[in-house]
Design a protein around this motif. Structure first.
Motif, PDB file in Angstrom:
ATOM      1  N   CYS A   1     -19.016  20.218 -23.898  1.00  0.00           N
ATOM      2  CA  CYS A   1     -18.767  20.043 -22.469  1.00  0.00           C
ATOM      3  C   CYS A   1     -19.966  20.589 -21.693  1.00  0.00           C
ATOM      4  CB  CYS A   1     -17.517  20.798 -22.029  1.00  0.00           C
ATOM      5  SG  CYS A   1     -15.994  20.173 -22.745  1.00  0.00           S
ATOM      6  N   PRO A   2     -20.312  19.987 -20.549  1.00  0.00           N
ATOM      7  CA  PRO A   2     -21.395  20.551 -19.736  1.00  0.00           C
ATOM      8  C   PRO A   2     -21.120  22.013 -19.421  1.00  0.00           C
ATOM      9  CG  PRO A   2     -20.800  18.382 -18.927  1.00  0.00           C
ATOM     10  CD  PRO A   2     -19.770  18.749 -19.960  1.00  0.00           C
ATOM     11  N   GLN A   3     -22.157  22.818 -19.439  1.00  0.00           N
ATOM     12  CA  GLN A   3     -21.982  24.263 -19.373  1.00  0.00           C
ATOM     13  C   GLN A   3     -21.260  24.722 -18.117  1.00  0.00           C
ATOM     14  OE1 GLN A   3     -25.507  26.332 -20.429  1.00  0.00           O
ATOM     15  NE2 GLN A   3     -24.494  28.298 -20.581  1.00  0.00           N
ATOM     16  N   ASP A   4     -21.466  24.048 -16.998  1.00  0.00           N
ATOM     17  CA  ASP A   4     -20.884  24.518 -15.745  1.00  0.00           C
ATOM     18  C   ASP A   4     -19.766  23.614 -15.234  1.00  0.00           C
ATOM     19  OD1 ASP A   4     -22.658  26.846 -15.290  1.00  0.00           O
ATOM     20  OD2 ASP A   4     -24.185  25.291 -15.338  1.00  0.00           O
ATOM     21  N   GLU A   5     -19.256  22.786 -16.098  1.00  0.00           N
ATOM     22  CA  GLU A   5     -18.095  21.987 -15.730  1.00  0.00           C
ATOM     23  C   GLU A   5     -16.887  22.912 -15.640  1.00  0.00           C
ATOM     24  OE1 GLU A   5     -17.361  17.790 -17.271  1.00  0.00           O
ATOM     25  OE2 GLU A   5     -16.041  19.003 -18.523  1.00  0.00           O
ATOM     26  N   SER A   6     -16.084  22.732 -14.631  1.00  0.00           N
ATOM     27  CA  SER A   6     -14.920  23.589 -14.437  1.00  0.00           C
ATOM     28  C   SER A   6     -13.984  23.503 -15.637  1.00  0.00           C
ATOM     29  CB  SER A   6     -14.158  23.176 -13.177  1.00  0.00           C
ATOM     30  OG  SER A   6     -12.898  23.816 -13.123  1.00  0.00           O
ATOM     31  N   PRO A   7     -13.479  24.663 -16.134  1.00  0.00           N
ATOM     32  CA  PRO A   7     -12.512  24.630 -17.235  1.00  0.00           C
ATOM     33  C   PRO A   7     -11.250  23.855 -16.881  1.00  0.00           C
ATOM     34  CG  PRO A   7     -13.360  26.853 -16.917  1.00  0.00           C
ATOM     35  CD  PRO A   7     -13.840  26.032 -15.746  1.00  0.00           C
ATOM     36  N   GLU A   8     -10.968  23.728 -15.576  1.00  0.00           N
ATOM     37  CA  GLU A   8      -9.787  22.976 -15.150  1.00  0.00           C
ATOM     38  C   GLU A   8     -10.066  21.478 -15.013  1.00  0.00           C
ATOM     39  OE1 GLU A   8     -10.677  25.855 -13.330  1.00  0.00           O
ATOM     40  OE2 GLU A   8      -9.296  27.014 -14.570  1.00  0.00           O
ATOM     41  N   SER A   9     -11.309  21.074 -15.230  1.00  0.00           N
ATOM     42  CA  SER A   9     -11.654  19.672 -15.065  1.00  0.00           C
ATOM     43  C   SER A   9     -10.895  18.801 -16.068  1.00  0.00           C
ATOM     44  CB  SER A   9     -13.159  19.462 -15.266  1.00  0.00           C
ATOM     45  OG  SER A   9     -13.472  18.084 -15.314  1.00  0.00           O
ATOM     46  N   PRO A  10     -10.350  17.667 -15.620  1.00  0.00           N
ATOM     47  CA  PRO A  10      -9.649  16.761 -16.541  1.00  0.00           C
ATOM     48  C   PRO A  10     -10.595  15.828 -17.297  1.00  0.00           C
ATOM     49  CG  PRO A  10      -9.525  15.905 -14.310  1.00  0.00           C
ATOM     50  CD  PRO A  10     -10.271  17.218 -14.222  1.00  0.00           C
TER      51      PRO A  10
ATOM     52  N   GLU B   1     -18.414  12.267 -10.742  1.00  0.00           N
ATOM     53  CA  GLU B   1     -19.176  12.570  -9.530  1.00  0.00           C
ATOM     54  C   GLU B   1     -18.412  13.520  -8.613  1.00  0.00           C
ATOM     55  OE1 GLU B   1     -21.204   9.670  -7.346  1.00  0.00           O
ATOM     56  OE2 GLU B   1     -22.207   8.786  -9.076  1.00  0.00           O
ATOM     57  N   ARG B   2     -17.093  13.351  -8.561  1.00  0.00           N
ATOM     58  CA  ARG B   2     -16.292  14.273  -7.745  1.00  0.00           C
ATOM     59  C   ARG B   2     -16.319  15.684  -8.323  1.00  0.00           C
ATOM     60  NH1 ARG B   2     -12.191  10.290  -7.807  1.00  0.00           N
ATOM     61  NH2 ARG B   2     -10.896  11.654  -9.098  1.00  0.00           N
ATOM     62  N   GLU B   3     -16.372  15.788  -9.639  1.00  0.00           N
ATOM     63  CA  GLU B   3     -16.318  17.085 -10.307  1.00  0.00           C
ATOM     64  C   GLU B   3     -17.693  17.757 -10.391  1.00  0.00           C
ATOM     65  OE1 GLU B   3     -13.656  18.650 -12.159  1.00  0.00           O
ATOM     66  OE2 GLU B   3     -12.277  17.320 -11.122  1.00  0.00           O
ATOM     67  N   ALA B   4     -18.755  16.978 -10.217  1.00  0.00           N
ATOM     68  CA  ALA B   4     -20.091  17.484 -10.505  1.00  0.00           C
ATOM     69  C   ALA B   4     -20.556  18.532  -9.492  1.00  0.00           C
ATOM     70  CB  ALA B   4     -21.093  16.328 -10.538  1.00  0.00           C
TER      71      ALA B   4
ATOM     72  N   GLU C   1     -21.829  32.370 -13.792  1.00  0.00           N
ATOM     73  CA  GLU C   1     -20.465  31.857 -13.916  1.00  0.00           C
ATOM     74  C   GLU C   1     -20.129  31.084 -12.648  1.00  0.00           C
ATOM     75  OE1 GLU C   1     -18.081  31.979 -16.304  1.00  0.00           O
ATOM     76  OE2 GLU C   1     -19.540  32.905 -17.667  1.00  0.00           O
ATOM     77  N   ARG C   2     -19.570  29.910 -12.828  1.00  0.00           N
ATOM     78  CA  ARG C   2     -19.095  29.111 -11.704  1.00  0.00           C
ATOM     79  C   ARG C   2     -17.601  29.348 -11.529  1.00  0.00           C
ATOM     80  NH1 ARG C   2     -18.310  22.551 -11.653  1.00  0.00           N
ATOM     81  NH2 ARG C   2     -17.808  22.300  -9.437  1.00  0.00           N
ATOM     82  N   TYR C   3     -17.183  29.545 -10.302  1.00  0.00           N
ATOM     83  CA  TYR C   3     -15.765  29.750 -10.027  1.00  0.00           C
ATOM     84  C   TYR C   3     -15.066  28.411  -9.869  1.00  0.00           C
ATOM     85  CZ  TYR C   3     -16.364  34.763  -9.451  1.00  0.00           C
ATOM     86  OH  TYR C   3     -16.632  36.092  -9.677  1.00  0.00           O
ATOM     87  N   ALA C   4     -14.167  28.115 -10.831  1.00  0.00           N
ATOM     88  CA  ALA C   4     -13.354  26.901 -10.804  1.00  0.00           C
ATOM     89  C   ALA C   4     -14.243  25.686 -10.538  1.00  0.00           C
ATOM     90  CB  ALA C   4     -12.236  27.034  -9.776  1.00  0.00           C
ATOM     91  N   ASP C   5     -13.822  24.816  -9.596  1.00  0.00           N
ATOM     92  CA  ASP C   5     -14.600  23.608  -9.308  1.00  0.00           C
ATOM     93  C   ASP C   5     -15.401  23.759  -8.024  1.00  0.00           C
ATOM     94  OD1 ASP C   5     -12.500  23.692  -7.584  1.00  0.00           O
ATOM     95  OD2 ASP C   5     -11.902  21.593  -7.832  1.00  0.00           O
ATOM     96  N   LEU C   6     -15.654  25.007  -7.611  1.00  0.00           N
ATOM     97  CA  LEU C   6     -16.371  25.267  -6.374  1.00  0.00           C
ATOM     98  C   LEU C   6     -17.872  25.375  -6.632  1.00  0.00           C
ATOM     99  CD1 LEU C   6     -13.997  28.057  -5.010  1.00  0.00           C
ATOM    100  CD2 LEU C   6     -13.933  25.618  -4.460  1.00  0.00           C
TER     101      LEU C   6
END
Length: 912
Positions: free
Chosen positions: A114-123, A162-165, A185-190
């Motif tokens: 998975c991309p390193q900074d993709e949100s863990p909650e990403s579907p 694109e919405r998640e990126a 660390e990225r917080y969620a999808d922010l």
């Protein structure tokens, strides 16, 4: 085929040093079949996804995967590659995959990067794997989906991606930080980022930092306040004022003279900004479109520029051009816009470096003012505007002009940022030429001035200008946040192993606290910050590690890192300064796919591998499995400094290490000793080690050696380590590990022994202290252990106690009520037929029954599920600290009768 479930591993893991998704895949009707069994399968799949022809697979060259399919491979493996290919097609750049058996026919774990900074909650990972499984199933059935259906699925996935990126601005800051070795660390999808750890950590939200003043942000958000503040400071700005009614806006047109600009007082990204307004009707319409409460300003002549100021330095400048197309004499405006939007750099929102141009109402109005329409065919070379403002968010473009900025302009921009109070600011100007000196002017100026100040300015125009040189503005921001080349890290220790890891973690934290550091600690009992518990419960996984590393009060971190969290969620950190591995023995086998000590050692090795180059790895020389870790490629001594600890300096590994001038911590002549080469420096007498019971518990000394090695690696002095080891109070500083209390004339020994090796070690200590015939136990064992491990624990107990009260955990962990207690009782009686065993309901009844069975001078081993509940109950029973009298001197020479070599027969053998 069907995806049964997916879990995300957020950090370095046993598969990869980057995040992965692990999908449990059931093959159903394709179980036992291979691709070569289905005629035409490979060709049909390649028609659907031609890019698979470039996949390497094990061959290490393009075409390797196609060869595997033609030769025959399982469909889980195919699903892995299809998922990766679909990821690539939607711009999600991943390449790693692996498929392994999940232990049953037709059941597999498919692991994909998975991309390193993709949100863990990403579907996204789940959607891609589902799409891959559906496509492979359809192709296998001979029903290859038509191109249009697959294209629609890919288009939907692309839109979701694109919405998640992360946007280019945030992405540039992440890249710059990682390039400097700063953890991110990225917080969620922010777009909110945490850079660095503990008291060195900083926060950034796009191009705004935790040092960006709230007052400055509020000033910049109010265009009228900004304009007045700058005007009163003598900064050249456009004349204007605020209007809360349409009449006020028209009056300002009269006062200022046409043309004017109307913009929302608190607008952003160029929305509802109207330029070149010359009539009252134009102003009234613009006022209504902006929703009221606007700023009306004289429109300055000149070109649009954006200057980026970071921490008192001009780091980039761009000339901005509003969205437009250029006629070719053949195509309509709509066709020219569509062609422009095909540029892969353009996307919706801010995920890409440019934004697509929309033929919306604003664009139609701008076209109408040029006597044009979407269906018109402009002459070749004619420039047709689609927007009047030059914002990138409305389709504009930027060209780099950083090297052309005149010193007067640069000085003006620095002054503006300081006046508003922003550490990072985007200054918008209208100038004839940014390379020229500022023109003179006053209240009636019509050219040359600041038109806006932006907090959290977009960086896209500087990162990817359509013309000119790209500027690494992300690095400029990170450099300002971490001056002097700081990597934002704090001293960090990871502790793992089968037994003793909680004690070693607590001891290490106690030693580091003696250096004046505020220590964050994670253990199986919870999270503590500077000695205060902030979270209770098992805290040995990545979330707990992040809780500590993200706390701005923490100056050093000690992280107990267990098997479960590592396998199910990955590590909570990228690298540590020190890694400690206490031992590796049979426990948790049968869980999470671990069926041997070899597999368990592989998991523990990850903690060793993630010690940074130049860091220190502390290993138990007495444990054969721990010794084997030092031979792994990524744990070689030339990358990390290895420090051993053990009971005997003559042990071959220790002797060779010391002979080469290395450092080890050993027991010698009754002392804990730091050994470097031939030099020996005593730390503390073994009998003085807290919890050692005057030397009757040598494992306590080993734990102390491991903690001393970790603390010394982080700069703790020899004298400090010796003094802090001596002052460590087990009951206070290490509750639940060899906690000794007394009720009347009966001693209670509370310990979380829960596997054969740990139970054997505890019983050996009790035999030495109290004698082999004075021990009884209140026993519970976790139900998620394999039957043979529970049986081995029961047999060790039977060798060590003649009286036992059995009770069960409140959480049976998948077992039926009474199952664990029944198994343990059967095994104990088979080992020791004369055993006196009774059962009780819950820990309260078990402890009270054990106390009734005990005679004065006996010791009761209390094994627990939840420590707090047991301690509360013992307090109710009047239990008090046992004190020094717990070690009867006449019994210190008692020899144990316990065979501690007993291990489960399926545990595997030690490496040769």
């Amino acid at each position: 085929m069907k995806i049964l479930g997916i879990r995300r591993l957020r950090g370095p893991n046993v598969y990869l040093d980057r995040p992965v998704a692990v999908a449990r895949l059931r093959l159903d009707e394709l179980t036992g079949r291979e691709t070569s069994d289905l005629e035409g399968f490979t060709e049909r799949l390649l028609r659907a996804l031609p890019g698979l022809a470039e996949h390497h697979c094990a061959a290490g060259a393009p075409g390797g995967f196609v060869s595997r399919m033609r030769g025959g491979t399982y469909f889980g493996h195919v699903t892995e590659h299809v998922s990766i290919e679909l990821s690539q097609r939607i711009g999600r750049d991943v390449s790693f995959g692996r498929t392994v058996s999940a232990g049953e026919p037709g059941l597999y774990d498919v692991i994909v990067e998975c991309p390193q900074d993709e949100s863990p909650e990403s579907p996204l990972a789940a959607e891609l794997l589902d799409a891959a499984a559906e496509l492979v199933t359809a192709v296998a059935a001979g029903d290859c989906p038509p191109g249009a259906a697959l294209a629609a699925r890919v288009a939907a996935l692309t839109e979701l991606a694109e919405r998640e990126a992360i946007g280019p601005s945030t992405r540039s800051i992440i890249a710059a930080a990682r390039g400097r070795g700063i953890p991110v660390e990225r917080y969620a999808d922010l777009s909110l980022l945490r850079l660095g750890w503990g008291n060195r950590r900083r926060l950034a939200w796009a191009a705004m930092t935790d040092r960006t003043g709230g007052v400055g942000v509020d000033i910049a958000a109010d265009k009228q306040v900004t304009r007045r503040l700058l005007e009163e400071a003598g900064v050249p700005v456009a004349a204007g004022g605020a209007a809360r009614t349409a009449a006020e806006a028209v009056r300002l047109l009269t006062v200022l003279g046409a043309p004017v600009v109307v913009k929302p007082r608190r607008g952003r990204q160029g929305r509802n900004v109207a330029l070149n307004l010359r009539t009252a009707a134009d102003v009234e319409n613009a006022y209504a479109a902006a929703g009221g409460d606007v700023v009306v300003e004289r429109q300055l002549a000149g070109r649009d520029y954006r200057v980026l100021v970071v921490a008192g330095e001009v780091v980039a400048a761009a000339e901005r051009l509003a969205a437009h197309v250029v006629g070719d004499g053949e195509s309509t405006v709509a066709e020219l816009v569509a062609r422009t939007n095909e540029d892969p750099r353009r996307g919706r929102g801010h995920a890409r470096v440019l934004t697509r141009i929309a033929l919306d109402d604003d664009a139609l109005a701008v076209l109408a003012r040029q006597d044009c329409a979407p269906g018109a065919v402009p002459a070749a070379g004619r420039l047709v505007w689609l927007r009047e403002n030059a914002n990138l968010s409305t389709g504009g473009t930027g060209s780099d002009v950083t090297d052309r900025v005149h010193p007067e302009v640069a000085a003006l921009c620095l002054r503006v940022a300081a006046l508003v109070g922003l550490d990072i600011a985007g200054i918008d100007l209208r100038l004839d030429d940014i390379a020229a000196p500022l023109p003179p002017g006053g209240p009636a100026r019509t050219t040359g001035g600041v038109i806006e100040v932006n907090a959290a300015p977009g960086l896209r125009m500087h990162l990817a200008p359509v013309r000119g040189r790209s500027r690494d503005v992300g690095d400029a921001i990170v450099r300002a946040m971490f001056p002097g080349g700081s990597d934002g890290r704090i001293p960090t220790v990871a502790v793992t192993g089968t037994n003793g890891k909680t004690t070693v973690a607590r001891l290490t934290a106690y030693l580091l606290a003696g250096m004046g550091l505020r220590v964050g600690l994670t253990t199986t009992e919870g999270v503590s910050i500077d000695g205060r518990t902030v979270h209770q419960g098992d805290a040995t996984g990545p979330r707990s590690a992040q809780m500590v590393l993200g706390d701005p009060g923490v100056q050093a971190a000690v992280l107990e890192t267990a098997r479960g969290g590592t396998l199910r969620r990955g590590l909570g950190y990228d690298w540590t300064d020190v890694g400690v591995i206490t031992n590796i023995t049979a426990d948790h086998l049968g869980q999470d796919g671990l069926d041997s000590i070899e597999a368990l050692a592989h998991v523990k090795a990850l903690i060793a591998e993630r010690v940074r180059d130049g860091g220190t790895l502390v290993l138990n020389a007495d444990d054969p499995w721990v010794r084997s870790l030092a031979e792994r490629d990524r744990v070689r001594a030339d990358r990390k400094r290895i420090v051993w600890f053990g009971t005997d300096a003559r042990q071959p590994v220790l002797a060779a290490h010391l002979g080469a001038g290395g450092t080890a911590y050993v027991l010698q002549d009754g002392w804990l000793v730091q050994a470097t080469g031939a030099r020996r420096t005593p730390l503390l007498r073994v009998e003085e080690v807290p919890g050692s019971f005057d030397g009757a518990a040598p494992h306590a000394a080993l734990n102390a050696l491991a903690a001393a090695a970790a603390a010394r690696a982080l700069g703790a002095s020899h004298d400090l380590v010796a003094a802090r080891l001596a002052s460590f109070e087990p009951r206070r500083d290490n509750p639940g590990r060899a906690t000794v209390l007394r009720v009347g004339e009966v001693t209670l020994f509370i310990d979380y022994a829960h596997n054969p090796a740990a139970i054997a070690t505890v019983l050996r200590t009790l035999h030495r202290v109290f004698g082999p015939n004075r021990c009884l136990a209140a026993v519970t064992l976790p139900g998620d252990r394999r039957d043979d491990l529970l049986a081995a624990s029961a047999q060790v107990l039977a060798d060590g106690v003649g009286r036992v009260v059995l009770y069960e955990d409140e959480d049976p962990r998948g077992r039926t009520p009474g199952e664990v207690a029944g198994l343990v009782e059967r095994e104990m009686r088979a080992r020791r037929p004369q055993l006196h065993a009774v059962r009780a309901q819950g820990h309260r009844a078990a402890v009270e029954q054990a106390l009734r069975l005990a005679a004065p001078g006996d010791v009761v081993l209390v094994m627990y599920e939840k420590l707090a509940a047991v301690l509360d109950h013992l307090e109710e029973l009047g239990a008090v600290p046992a004190g020094a009298a717990v070690v009867p001197a006449e019994r210190l020479t008692a020899r144990p009768t316990l065979d501690l070599g007993l291990l489960p027969t399926r545990a595997g053998s030690a490496p040769g």
